[in-house]
Write an enzyme that holds these catalytic residues in place. Structure first.
Site: not given
Lengths: 166, 503, 503, 166
Positions: B292, B200, B235, B116
């Site tokens: 992918r 954030e 999610h 990340k």
């Protein structure tokens, strides 16, 4: 043949009479319905009811039904009238007993309670894993864990008895 | 072109890749675990090799076994599908060492985008907008306040070692900051033994929009426009579509451009996806890059006419991307519903088991990417996906109408599926209007569903009653001594109450 | 828009129309014969009404019954599909009288186009090219010669009262004319008691190309480009595609223009098709106009993105055509294979019966319009069509590869089907190259097939042997007294030779 | 177990041995093949043969097989060895007899021959209609019509005996 249907809290009287090939008169609380019913695939019925056409998937076990029509799931129980009457009088003992069964094949990964422990209604009692997901199974009723039928790590079939709350 | 390709996966995605290979005339090698001998991906392949016991850790995830099969069968390339080994850089390293081409990006690209923080720094350097904030822990309350003011309220405090929502605090305005910081730190401390937090910007009403890109080793990049995947449950994406109702032509061009920059930053080769969060003002922020093929790639294929899997294979073989950016156009609208063997009426509990009957929807604009057939036993060991149903329409209204029609035609019995759930979403007013964010299913939809009163309870009871009636009669006939007649006796029930099962 | 539509048909086309209605939110009424109670079109409709015994003449073709159901159910319009009552002007008259909208052209348009001679005269007057020649009988040999010279050899002599190839003579050059005329006349005389003949230009290596048109009552017409249907077996289309490999951009525009002129000549309303023969020099000649939805309409839908059935319904409701000519574009290539319950290895003999297992192909670019499901009994009374499989690709090569891939995935057991036939056509060199005419299947393909040696005879014998082995063992276990063991005894066979069935 | 396969004019010896769960050694004229065979849908087999994967549809009746693989139809007969030997010695009487049966359910619309009539090989003898199509059925052999089992207009099942040519 007469049945008692239980939908949520409500009870209805249901009567079925065969009136022709694949044709039935079904009475619900006194109101008659003329139905043409054909089982077309495994558990799927094609129903013509006053000319309206329905595809109905009937999944039923132990008198508890889950019926799918156009994406809506209808849950109810349906019991033979005599049997219902018998249950009402003699079957009282059953009230307050609830078997927790596995709704799918999987592996018992964790028992959350011990025998003899008190549980609340809706309290998680056992975790079963299937397809990479853990699922916490709950007790429907408040009571005491009377018996545990499985061990952690055991692989169980769908419908297997896991534990009994009383 | 490759003389043979091994597919290191199972289920619908293995079948999808086999279809592309078959159409390209490339023989395929399937691998399968002991429980998958009957599976469709074994039946649809040219060759199939057993690689071990049912648990993925002993079969589909064992790099040594996959490599051994590839070498023995003479496969020159491996397609990993999604999941399993698809984003495993160690697998990419190993393939390279064994001189087998892995159909996907380099191990370096996987590693960069797999972290990340590294991914964030890399794309930020390439000019890609990320959610404003810090990643490194912030030392003092003064600094927190300074940064919060800089990026603007509301902000989210997050535990550096965090996860699962613990140590997270939403701060709407300056006045809330002091106590929120104290609580976040104390929660983080007790949960992770580490009270450091970072900051954030909080994205309100976030929508998930992603850009499909292709890159080749000759330095060419194109983007295949966007997909919106805001319909999520816990999610997890469940419904995807292309185009997105909130993406304008300018936004599409801008997002496409930065997605290509992100890909270029890691010399990305093959098909990849940049995921973005879009806020209510249509600002977009890089979330992560998936290195992918995505589950939801078919919606892009349906609106662009491009076969993404074939492009992957051609790019891996060293060819140039076959289309130029200016040729790529979104025509009409496509929606995908992921059909899982899960019970939507029991909190989406997995329902493996035998598919006792199956009727696949068809007709105009409908695509079904399935991994099952009537009589197939869905195993308990893997992702319970049955199929991906995709509907195309000339516009979103037609696509929704088609999807609803197709879902209603879809018959799967023996296992519970998410088909009924999808029908209800297609009927939901907010979904139809396109006004939703990633919280829609969990926060809005289920609440609204509880209010709804389905209309055909009478038909449900009637049908079940007829079934019980016929079953009882059948039992009665079976129990009766030959030649005996008369009504069904209830005697057996009343004398053996102990036999009764508890529902 | 109509509040309810009755579908006066069965099988895949009834399902197709129901799908369009469902997507438009219009309730449907299905009609069914006694043998069709389980059929898909009954299950997919909103209402369904029994209209009589299995033979179509007692059910699907009985105008009174269809009208009665429409009136009772409150259907405002009737969609006839194709076949049955679809091109019956008496049915159109009746619908008009009963004030029920028939979804299709007027009775006048049906009548005009239904007569070969009237149609020819009508379109010729509108400037549409027809096969040069006469329709009226020719009196003298001199006149025959004059006209033959005028239109150019080769010509075909045809009996005015003819049919079935009798009284037909091909004349390649002037020298052959005298004796050919004598023979044609004498054959016509003995076959039809009428020795009059007429003359037509003989089209060598004819290809069948047709133009799909739409017309509305406001005087708007568009064409949806061409379909090629040259792959025919005994003059029955079996594979169709769009675009045609021989149609150029100019030809498409020219054919589209004349097709629209033909439609305009009869004030055509709805969807219709002008069929043309195209000769080796790409001259095209009007053959006939079909005043209904065609079996092969899906190939046009896949390349244009237009839902033809929905257009039909909107036009019938009085709306204008929803697209303009300049918006219509062929994107990619589509091929349709008609899958019938017929045995391709026994001269396409019909094979009604129970579908014991079914696996429908899926994945990118594949559309299946089916009328069956696993467990359905295909009745003996109607057209034995199982489904129409359509494959789309970005070009013809990809479409063929997809179709082959999809056909190989298609599992239908219990009845023989034409799937193997289609696989062989997709593998045929001439088909792949696009070099064929309407005689291809009967004259070229079957001959070439006889030379071919299939490769997997060993696998066939191995599998059958394993099946026999397991069946024998099962029988042996069943026949053995409980507890007995040992090898299977063959004793029963050798003592009862009379029981043996003759294969 | 041993079998004799007849493919066109050619005879082959076929042996089957079970060597594991769903695993067989099949010998064709002495050559051994290792096969993994699973019946996956009705008459459909999934065959792994030296790692190659095949879907094989086996339709068989009375020892006559029609096997479909990738669009090709393989026709042959397969008979138990003992039974074949028995046929060879005692079964001679069968030669020169041929039953014409209906290959599909349908209606007998026309008998083209009478009892006692001489027919040639491949001569049409009866017309059966199904699905709007008339199908002329032929006699495989030359001979005399020994017996007719159906009347015109009769509806027959698939496999029904129609007439016997001797």
């Amino acid at each position: 043949m007469n049945y008692i249907g239980t939908i949520g809290e409500k009870e209805v009287k249901v009567g079925v009479r065969e009136v022709g090939v694949a044709r039935y008169t079904v009475t619900i609380d006194g109101q008659e319905h003329q139905v043409d019913a054909h089982q077309v695939q495994s558990s799927v019925w094609s129903i013509l009811y006053e000319d309206a056409s329905f595809e109905v998937d009937v999944q039923g076990k132990n008198e508890e039904f889950e019926v799918l029509i156009a994406g809506d799931c209808y849950k109810f129980s349906l019991m033979n009238e005599q049997r219902k009457a018998m249950m009402r009088s003699g079957g009282k003992g059953a009230v307050g007993k609830a078997m927790v069964t596995s709704p799918m094949p999987g592996k018992v990964v964790k028992l959350l309670v011990n025998e003899g422990e008190e549980v609340k209604a809706d309290q998680g009692v056992v975790v079963v894993e299937a397809m990479k997901m853990e699922n916490e199974l709950k007790s429907n009723i408040a009571g005491k864990v009377k018996e545990i039928f499985v061990k952690e790590g055991e692989v169980v079939e769908s419908g297997a008895k896991l534990l009994l709350v009383e | 072109m490759f003389k043979k390709i091994l597919i290191a996966n199972r289920g619908e995605i293995a079948v999808r890749v086999e279809r592309a290979c078959r159409e390209m005339g490339i023989p395929t090698v399937a691998v399968y675990s002991e429980v998958d001998r009957h599976a469709l991906h074994v039946r649809c392949a040219d060759e199939a090799v057993l690689i071990g016991p049912p648990p993925a850790a002993e079969s589909y995830l064992v790099i040594d076994k996959i490599i051994a099969v590839a070498k023995k069968s003479g496969a020159e390339a491996i397609h990993p599908g999604y999941g399993f080994l698809a984003e495993n850089p160690r697998f990419a390293d190993r393939c390279e060492k064994e001189k087998i081409k892995l159909i996907g990006p380099s191990a370096h690209a996987m590693r960069t985008m797999g972290s990340k923080t590294v991914a964030r720094k890399t794309v930020q350097a390439a000019g890609v907008p990320v959610v404003p904030g810090t990643i490194d822990p912030i030392a003092t309350e003064e600094e927190v306040l300074r940064i919060a003011k800089e990026i603007g309220f509301p902000v989210m405090l997050k535990a550096t070692s965090g996860g699962g929502g613990k140590g997270m605090r939403l701060v709407r305005e300056e006045g809330e900051l002091h106590s929120a910081l104290r609580m976040a730190k104390s929660e983080a401390k007790s949960a992770f033994s580490d009270d450091s937090v970072y900051l954030e910007k909080y994205i309100e009403q976030p929508r998930h929009v992603e850009i499909q890109i292709l890159g080749d080793r000759h330095g060419n990049y194109v983007h295949l426009c966007e997909r919106e995947c805001s319909i999520q449950r816990r999610h997890q994406k469940v419904i995807e579509e292309s185009p997105s109702v909130i993406v304008t032509e300018e936004m599409r061009a801008a997002m496409g451009k930065v997605a290509i920059e992100a890909a270029r930053a890691v010399k990305y080769e093959g098909a990849g996806t940049c995921e973005f969060l879009v806020d209510a003002k249509r600002n977009f922020y890089f979330l992560e890059m998936n290195t992918r093929l995505q589950v939801e790639h078919p919606v892009t294929e349906m609106v662009t006419g491009i076969d993404i899997v074939k492009e992957q294979i051609r790019i891996a073989a060293g060819e140039k991307i076959s289309i130029r950016q200016e040729e790529i156009r979104q025509t009409g609208h496509a929606i995908e519903c992921r059909v899982y063997a899960e019970d939507p009426d029991r909190n989406f509990m997995p329902c493996p088991g035998l598919v006792t009957s199956l009727r696949t929807p068809g007709g105009p604009g409908v695509r079904d990417d399935s991994g099952v057939f009537e009589g197939f036993e869905i195993p308990i060991y893997y992702d319970p996906i049955i199929s991906k149903l995709v509907a195309w329409g000339k516009d979103r209204t037609e696509a929704i109408a088609r999807m609803k029609r197709a879902l209603n035609e879809y018959v799967v019995t023996g296992v519970k599926t998410t088909i009924p759930f999808h029908i209800r979403v297609m009927n939901n007013r907010h979904f139809i209007e396109g006004s939703f964010d990633t919280n829609f299913i969990d926060k809005v939809f289920f609440k609204e569903e509880q209010e709804r009163r389905p209309a055909h309870g009478d038909v449900a009871v009637i049908t079940a009653a007829i079934q019980v009636f016929l079953e009882e009669r059948e039992r009665a006939i079976a129990q009766k001594p030959a030649g005996a007649a008369g009504p069904v006796s209830m005697w057996k029930y009343s004398t053996r109450p102990g036999m009764r099962k508890i529902g």
